[in-house]
Write a protein that holds these residues in place. Structure first.
Motif, short mmCIF file in Angstrom:
data_model
loop_
_atom_site.label_atom_id
_atom_site.label_comp_id
_atom_site.label_asym_id
_atom_site.label_seq_id
_atom_site.Cartn_x
_atom_site.Cartn_y
_atom_site.Cartn_z
N ILE A 28 0.84 -1.19 0.00
CA ILE A 28 0.00 0.00 0.00
C ILE A 28 0.87 1.24 0.00
CG2 ILE A 28 -1.66 1.33 1.34
CD1 ILE A 28 -2.83 -1.36 2.29
N VAL A 29 1.88 1.28 0.86
CA VAL A 29 2.78 2.43 0.93
C VAL A 29 3.54 2.59 -0.38
CG1 VAL A 29 4.84 3.33 2.08
CG2 VAL A 29 2.97 2.38 3.43
N LYS A 30 3.99 1.49 -0.95
CA LYS A 30 4.75 1.54 -2.20
C LYS A 30 3.91 2.14 -3.32
CE LYS A 30 5.44 -2.26 -4.55
NZ LYS A 30 5.95 -3.57 -5.01
N GLY A 36 2.03 9.27 -5.94
CA GLY A 36 2.39 10.64 -5.60
C GLY A 36 3.50 11.16 -6.48
N VAL A 37 4.52 10.35 -6.74
CA VAL A 37 5.62 10.75 -7.60
C VAL A 37 5.11 10.99 -9.02
CG1 VAL A 37 7.74 9.91 -8.70
CG2 VAL A 37 7.43 9.68 -6.24
N ALA A 38 4.21 10.13 -9.49
CA ALA A 38 3.66 10.31 -10.84
C ALA A 38 2.86 11.59 -10.94
CB ALA A 38 2.79 9.10 -11.20
N ILE A 39 2.06 11.90 -9.94
CA ILE A 39 1.25 13.12 -9.96
C ILE A 39 2.13 14.35 -9.96
CG2 ILE A 39 -0.36 14.49 -8.57
CD1 ILE A 39 -1.68 11.80 -7.78
N VAL A 40 3.16 14.37 -9.10
CA VAL A 40 4.08 15.51 -9.04
C VAL A 40 4.82 15.65 -10.37
CG1 VAL A 40 6.19 16.37 -7.95
CG2 VAL A 40 4.32 15.50 -6.55
N GLY A 41 5.22 14.53 -10.96
CA GLY A 41 5.90 14.57 -12.25
C GLY A 41 5.03 15.12 -13.35
#
Length: 63
Positions: A28-30, A36-41
């Motif tokens: 779940i954390v992974k 989150g990284v994809a959204i920020v990217g």
């Protein structure tokens, strides 16, 4: 009232059930962190692309 015998009714409805639920917090954390990284990217990439198009359109960089 009912024509069913007690034994026949017990066979239709089981008296014991067992449900096992496992929660893998590591996965779940992974996946939440990857999302989150994809959204920020995507947000950073979109803003950079818009700025790049503005620079190309005006021909000079704004300070």
């Amino acid at each position: 009232m009912s024509k069913c015998k007690n034994g026949a009714a017990d066979m239709l409805v089981p008296t014991k059930t067992h449900v096992s639920v496992t929660v893998n917090v590591t996965n779940i954390v992974k996946y939440v962190s990857l999302a989150g990284v994809a959204i920020v990217g995507i947000i950073f990439g979109t803003k950079s692309y818009i700025e790049c198009m503005k620079v190309q359109k005006t021909g000079s960089e704004k300070n």
